[in-house]
Design an enzyme around this catalytic site. Structure first.
Site, short mmCIF file in Angstrom:
data_model
loop_
_atom_site.label_atom_id
_atom_site.label_comp_id
_atom_site.label_asym_id
_atom_site.label_seq_id
_atom_site.Cartn_x
_atom_site.Cartn_y
_atom_site.Cartn_z
N LYS A 111 0.88 -1.14 0.07
CA LYS A 111 0.20 0.04 -0.01
C LYS A 111 0.84 1.48 0.19
O LYS A 111 0.42 2.33 -0.82
CB LYS A 111 -1.00 0.02 1.20
N LYS A 194 -9.08 -17.43 -12.03
CA LYS A 194 -9.93 -16.99 -10.90
C LYS A 194 -10.78 -15.97 -11.14
O LYS A 194 -10.25 -14.76 -11.60
CB LYS A 194 -8.86 -16.67 -9.74
N LYS A 197 -12.49 -9.02 -9.17
CA LYS A 197 -13.53 -7.91 -9.62
C LYS A 197 -12.49 -7.17 -10.69
O LYS A 197 -11.71 -6.17 -10.62
CB LYS A 197 -13.63 -7.01 -8.38
P1 ADP Z 1 -11.50 -10.13 -5.27
O1 ADP Z 1 -10.32 -11.36 -5.55
O2 ADP Z 1 -12.59 -10.03 -6.20
O3 ADP Z 1 -11.06 -8.81 -4.84
P2 ADP Z 1 -12.11 -10.51 -2.38
O4 ADP Z 1 -10.63 -10.58 -2.32
O5 ADP Z 1 -12.82 -9.52 -1.84
O6 ADP Z 1 -12.26 -10.83 -3.89
O7 ADP Z 1 -12.65 -11.78 -1.97
C1 ADP Z 1 -13.13 -12.21 -0.46
C2 ADP Z 1 -13.10 -13.79 -0.29
O8 ADP Z 1 -14.16 -14.13 -1.56
C3 ADP Z 1 -11.83 -14.47 -0.74
O9 ADP Z 1 -11.22 -14.57 0.66
C4 ADP Z 1 -12.33 -15.66 -1.00
O10 ADP Z 1 -12.77 -16.56 0.02
C5 ADP Z 1 -13.38 -15.59 -1.98
N1 ADP Z 1 -13.31 -15.44 -3.30
C6 ADP Z 1 -12.90 -14.28 -4.24
N2 ADP Z 1 -12.79 -14.46 -5.38
C7 ADP Z 1 -12.81 -15.95 -5.61
C8 ADP Z 1 -13.24 -17.05 -6.64
N3 ADP Z 1 -12.95 -16.77 -7.89
N4 ADP Z 1 -13.29 -18.22 -6.19
C9 ADP Z 1 -13.65 -18.58 -5.13
N5 ADP Z 1 -13.51 -17.87 -4.16
C10 ADP Z 1 -13.28 -16.49 -4.30
#
Ligand code: ADP
Ligand code: TRP
Length: 328
Positions: A111, A194, A197
């Site tokens: 960060k 994966k 967002k």
């Molecule tokens: P992003 O990767 O979109 O920023 P986050 O980090 O906010 O998502 O995700 C929060 C939780 O959602 C993660 O700790 C994980 O458990 C789950 N998660 C996010 N993306 C996936 C995915 N593609 N498949 C399975 N679980 C996921």
């Protein structure tokens, strides 16, 4: 009953990856543990959002989690900034945590690189605020991803150090909670491993039916099967993986056979995938819309959650003050 606490960073809408990888497990856990789920809005101040976007994103997240099946009668669902007790514990933990320890945290270093003009003290002490979130409820388990392991290590250190300094066993050492097999990894639509967002890769729970269909039809594929019973390349494996998550086994088998005998048309498969996805998503999106339109209900749920969270936190703080030697 063991206590589980999960903190949710308010960063945009939930997508299918969040749903199958985490939120569905939360829904199950609320019947098996004393669960607290909170929206980490204080933590989000480390990057200086505007007041409008703080309040709106708290309501949006609340509506989406409720739509997925979190039950405010079973779990305590609250907003971090509604529980001022956390800040007192944060202060005590800051007294026992060293600059060197906080400076070594990778998420801080990252960060600091991303926002060199805003390396604030809140960013630096992010882990001790997180420790206070957890330990004010004396939570035993915390479901977190890999990137949070250093923060969890500091939370354990805060617990251990406090217990050692004051010769008490007040704080349990919180453990990382790993979801069981029911948590599924959802692949992205752009052929990457994966869903996350980013545009072109992600289906949000609030996406309109039309948008879902369009996104699925645009998912990355290749030229089609080239030889009988050949191995699937990653992008195609991902498409099948997605189908195995939202469609029934018969459907997956049907398209798998078509792959094997080289008659698979991706357009047909995607149409079916979109159809099955829409079936899963429609009821969730409708509930999101209902909750979002009812801000009175959302605020009532948040107030009720805050009340319960404050009760739990103030019981801990009362002990802490007694142990440190303050008047109570
Ligand atoms: P992003 O990767 O979109 O920023 P986050 O980090 O906010 O998502 O995700 C929060 C939780 O959602 C993660 O700790 C994980 O458990 C789950 N998660 C996010 N993306 C996936 C995915 N593609 N498949 C399975 N679980 C996921
Ligand atoms: N740091 C967590 C994240 O980025 C969010 C969070 C804040 C949290 N406080 C917490 C998670 C307490 C678990 C427990 O995802």
């Amino acid at each position: 009953m063991d206590t589980v606490l999960s903190g949710i960073r308010p960063t945009g809408n939930l997508h299918l990856g969040n749903y199958y990888g985490a939120v569905r497990s939360f829904v199950k856990m609320q019947y098996e543990y004393n669960c607290l789920f909170f929206i980490a809005d204080w933590h989000s101040l480390t990057t200086h959002p505007t007041p409008e976007n703080i309040q709106n994103s708290a309501r949006t997240i609340l509506a989406e989690y409720l739509a997925c099946g979190l039950d405010p009668e079973k779990a305590t669902i609250y907003v971090q900034s509604d529980v001022p007790e956390t800040l007192e514990l944060y202060l005590y933990f800051n007294m026992n945590t060293y600059l060197g320890e906080l400076g070594r945290v990778t998420t801080f270093k990252e960060k600091a690189r991303q926002q060199p003009d805003n390396v604030n003290a809140g960013l630096f002490t992010y882990p001790t605020l997180m420790a206070a979130d957890i330990l004010q409820h004396r939570a035993k388990y915390v479901p977190v991803g890999k990137d949070q392991e250093q923060n969890m290590e500091i939370a354990r250190k805060c617990a251990r150090r406090f217990n050692n300094i004051y010769k008490t066993e007040l704080f349990p050492e919180p453990q990382n909670y790993y979801f069981g097999a029911e948590a599924l990894k959802v692949p992205g639509l752009d052929g990457t491993g994966k869903m996350g967002k980013s545009d072109g890769n992600c289906i949000y729970l609030c996406d309109e039916e039309k948008v879902v269909r369009k996104k699925v039809m645009r998912a990355v594929t290749d030229n089609g099967p080239q030889a009988l019973n050949s191995e699937k390349p990653e992008v195609i494996e991902n498409l099948f993986k997605m189908m195995s998550i939202v469609s029934d086994a018969e459907t997956v088998k049907y398209f798998d056979e078509k792959w094997n005998d080289c008659t698979l048309r991706y357009g047909d498969m995607k149409k079916q995938l979109a159809e099955d996805m829409v079936k899963v998503l429609n009821p969730i999106r409708e509930r999101i819309q209902e909750f979002s339109a009812n801000t009175e209900l959302l605020d009532k749920i948040a107030r009720q959650g805050a009340e319960r969270a404050r009760e739990s936190a103030s019981a801990t703080l009362k002990e802490v003050r007694k142990i440190i030697g303050f008047r109570i």
